[in-house]
Design a protein around this motif. Structure first.
Motif, PDB file in Angstrom:
ATOM      1  N   ILE A   9       0.866  -1.183   0.000  1.00  0.00           N
ATOM      2  CA  ILE A   9       0.000   0.000   0.000  1.00  0.00           C
ATOM      3  C   ILE A   9       0.899   1.229   0.000  1.00  0.00           C
ATOM      4  CG2 ILE A   9      -0.158   0.050   2.526  1.00  0.00           C
ATOM      5  CD1 ILE A   9      -3.088   0.987   2.152  1.00  0.00           C
ATOM      6  N   CYS A  37      -1.469   3.907   3.846  1.00  0.00           N
ATOM      7  CA  CYS A  37      -1.254   3.232   5.125  1.00  0.00           C
ATOM      8  C   CYS A  37      -1.426   4.215   6.272  1.00  0.00           C
ATOM      9  CB  CYS A  37       0.149   2.633   5.151  1.00  0.00           C
ATOM     10  SG  CYS A  37       0.553   1.820   6.692  1.00  0.00           S
ATOM     11  N   ILE A  65      -5.032   4.935   6.969  1.00  0.00           N
ATOM     12  CA  ILE A  65      -5.782   3.841   7.578  1.00  0.00           C
ATOM     13  C   ILE A  65      -5.295   3.553   8.996  1.00  0.00           C
ATOM     14  CG2 ILE A  65      -6.363   1.396   7.429  1.00  0.00           C
ATOM     15  CD1 ILE A  65      -6.177   1.693   4.364  1.00  0.00           C
ATOM     16  N   MET A  66      -3.977   3.410   9.150  1.00  0.00           N
ATOM     17  CA  MET A  66      -3.464   2.985  10.450  1.00  0.00           C
ATOM     18  C   MET A  66      -3.321   4.131  11.437  1.00  0.00           C
ATOM     19  SD  MET A  66      -3.325  -0.157   9.791  1.00  0.00           S
ATOM     20  CE  MET A  66      -2.791  -0.610  11.421  1.00  0.00           C
ATOM     21  N   TRP A  67      -2.927   5.301  10.936  1.00  0.00           N
ATOM     22  CA  TRP A  67      -2.762   6.445  11.845  1.00  0.00           C
ATOM     23  C   TRP A  67      -3.952   7.406  11.756  1.00  0.00           C
ATOM     24  CZ3 TRP A  67       1.552   3.950  10.045  1.00  0.00           C
ATOM     25  CH2 TRP A  67       2.596   3.726  10.939  1.00  0.00           C
ATOM     26  N   LEU A 110       6.504   0.280   6.850  1.00  0.00           N
ATOM     27  CA  LEU A 110       6.129  -0.695   5.817  1.00  0.00           C
ATOM     28  C   LEU A 110       7.330  -1.417   5.212  1.00  0.00           C
ATOM     29  CD1 LEU A 110       3.326   1.215   3.890  1.00  0.00           C
ATOM     30  CD2 LEU A 110       3.061  -0.959   5.060  1.00  0.00           C
TER      31      LEU A 110
END
Lengths: 282, 365
Positions: free
Chosen positions: B268, B273, B276-278, B291
């Motif tokens: 990604i 990323c 979505i993650m942070w 990543l």
């Protein structure tokens, strides 16, 4: 002096909110009707009023497909080693541990050997509640092993997908699982063992772009979200509202991407019928 | 910059009489070095690195001009050459110290050579083939017959386009399902006539569009993965810029997967990323680091076979040299693969992906 006084200063606002009626009634996500939970369960978690298919977990899926809920689980002892030491707001290792304790699984898939209407089959069922059913090294390996089992025993393979796609926390390692599984499916294809892909809500990302779309038959449950790019990403990119029903099973059927949309109750008879066609009588 | 630039020129113009002194150039260089030193370790290092690169470019330009001036003695020439080698060393330093996010920026550098740039420099007799025989042609993914050191090969790759008009035409290098299907058709044709396949990957990621979903990009990618795994000709893939998830992998199931030094390969984009993650796209640097997307990371994870060196500072500083290095790597790996008999080739490709990225342990219950 105040008339009313707080007895104790520390009110605990943390912890899960408790709903007192939990366990008896469920509200349908689709038609918003209140359903008695027992009615719903008897109807295989399909709304008796609007036919909305609720998500079910991997074990329920196996119970639905395999005769007498009898099956043998294999390769359930694989655990991710967190290859990237990934940490975002929370460490991946702690996310893993949490998911493992919540689901009782080591990762987002269950491999099972069982019988479907007396015919031996291999079923891989994905578990969406395990980090969004995402595919990392363990899911990739488990599914590859299921495929190899099928090649070895010549038992037809059924993979039930329910996944958000590749597991971001394993980065490119999870991407490589797509290649591995697809390569194994090429071998399965060559030995002419049937493979039916069952897509359930939701099946997106790398899972759709590999094994979920490579079945001899690709069939889906009604109303399942199926796609590669997620609807929110597309909406943000093209800055338009997406059409009604976009990326739902029926939409894919219409666009020629699925062989059939099969309601949950008819899933087992349908699979059985298809396997009759695909396997020679012994 | 301005006064010192004038200084350089002024000095150089009088060089015919007095022994050439390179005060001005030295001053420029020391400015760059000072800047490098001051920003190294600074929190804002990330932004300034690109600027340092640009300054280096300017210094080099001036030196070249100085060198071209008439009436220089041996000593001056030697000094100029010394300075040039110092610049090269600095460039290398700048590149080596790049972290993951910077590699991502370098991989997306607007001047970075694209697929067609490499095709032009590495291959001869390029004849493009078009269309998927089903829906249309996809300009974002180019396929064609070409000759490589006299040998017939099938070349295919994603092309981002250079100027705005081209970029629009190429859809910024984001392939549609037709592109993947055209690629597969080209590869099947190569298989039929026993020609090796070379794929060049430079793609941001999957195409987030209505049409691509309607026409089944997931299915197109999946089919490519399966068919490439059993294609009966050698396949060499080079990640030249961005290797963006499924869009990249769809043409990267190869006997040899090579990666340019400053290319990135990921499941990604760092921005994706981060969001979505942070839940915060500004955390892209953190995401890029987490990543593990650089060539060295991929090599350590065992997901690429070799890293192709780039000219100091990145492929964009010297596209011709970059193409030469790519050429040499392709030649080496194609020659190695040509030695393998066919059945063994396909088996070893299978085993390669079967044993790749096995990051799990067996838990004793």
């Amino acid at each position: 002096m105040a008339w009313f006084k707080r007895q104790s200063a520390d009110v605990d606002a943390s912890g899960a909110k408790k709903v007192r009626t939990e366990g008896l009634w469920v509200k349908c996500d689709n038609c918003r009707q209140i359903i008695w939970k027992k009615d719903l369960e008897e109807n295989l978690n399909v709304c008796p009023k609007c036919d909305h298919h609720f998500r079910i977990d991997a074990r329920a899926r196996l119970a639905l497909l395999l005769d007498g809920n009898q099956y043998e689980i294999f390769d359930s002892n694989l655990v991710s080693t967190d290859p990237l030491n990934f940490v975002d707001l929370k460490a991946y290792s702690s996310r893993l541990a949490q998911a493992q304790s919540e689901t009782g699984l080591s990762d987002a898939v269950i491999n099972a050997r069982g019988k479907l209407n007396d015919r031996p089959v291999i079923v891989s069922a994905m578990e969406y509640s395990f980090i969004g059913g995402s595919m990392g090294a363990v899911v990739g390996e488990s599914i590859t092993r299921a495929i190899e089992q099928s090649i070895e025993t010549k038992a037809p393979l059924i993979i039930v997908s329910a996944s958000g796609g590749a597991r971001m926390m394993e980065g490119v390692v999870s991407l490589m699982q797509l290649a591995k599984i697809s390569a194994a499916l090429a071998r399965l294809d060559e030995v002419r063992v049937p493979y039916i892909s069952v897509l359930t809500d939701p099946t997106t990302g790398g899972v759709t772009a590999s094994f979920a779309m490579l079945g001899d038959l690709n069939i889906a449950e009604p109303g399942a979200l199926i796609g590669f790019a997620g609807p929110r990403v597309i909406e943000q990119t093209i800055r338009q509202k997406l059409p009604q029903g976009f990326q739902r099973s029926e939409f894919l059927l219409e666009h020629g991407m699925l062989d059939a949309v099969v309601p949950r109750r008819q899933m087992k008879p349908y699979l059985s019928r298809a396997l009759d066609f695909m396997t020679r009588a012994a | 910059m301005r006064p010192s630039q004038r200084g350089v020129r002024g000095k150089a113009e009088t060089a015919a009489r007095a022994p050439l002194s390179l005060d001005g150039a030295e001053l420029l260089l020391s400015m760059v070095e000072a800047r490098w030193a001051s920003t190294n370790g600074d929190a804002r290092r990330m932004e300034s690195q690109l600027k340092s690169q640009q300054e280096l470019d300017k210094v080099e330009e001036h030196l070249a001009k100085l060198e071209a001036l008439p009436g220089q003695n041996e000593e001056a020439r030697r000094q100029i050459q010394e300075l040039q080698s110092r610049i090269r060393a600095l460039r290398t330093q700048v590149t080596v110290n790049y972290d993951a996010w910077h590699k991502a920026e370098l991989a997306r550098h607007p001047q970075r050579p694209h697929t067609l740039d490499y095709i032009e420099r590495v291959f001869s007799d390029w004849s493009e083939i078009h269309g998927d025989r089903g829906f249309g042609d996809d300009p974002a993914l180019v396929c064609g017959m070409a000759r490589f050191h006299g040998q017939e090969v099938m070349v295919l790759g994603t092309e981002k386009g250079r100027d705005t008009k081209q970029r629009m035409y190429r859809n910024f290098g984001l392939p549609n399902p037709e592109g993947y299907r055209k690629a597969l058709r080209a590869m099947k044709m190569a298989e039929k006539f026993s020609r090796p396949v070379i794929t060049l990957v430079d793609v941001t990621g999957a195409n987030p569009g209505l049409g691509a979903e309607e026409r089944g990009q997931a299915e197109a990618i999946a089919r490519n993965l399966r068919e490439m795994a059993r294609l009966e000709v050698p396949i060499v893939t080079v990640i030249t810029g961005e290797g963006g998830s499924g869009g990249a992998l769809a043409i990267a199931v190869a006997d040899r997967v090579l990666m340019m030094e400053n290319a990135v390969y990921s499941v990604i984009s760092p921005e994706g990323c981060a969001s979505i993650m942070w839940r915060d796209t500004t955390k892209k640097e953190l995401a890029a680091q987490a990543l593990r997307i650089t060539a060295r990371d991929l090599s350590e994870l065992g997901c690429v076979d070799a890293i192709i060196e780039e000219p100091a500072g990145g492929a964009h500083t010297d596209p011709d040299r970059a193409a030469q290095l790519l050429d040499a790597a392709l030649e080496k790996h194609l020659a190695e693969l040509a030695k393998l008999p066919l059945p063994q080739l396909v088996v070893s490709r299978y085993n390669k992906f079967r044993t790749m990225a096995r990051f799990f342990r067996i838990q004793s219950s």
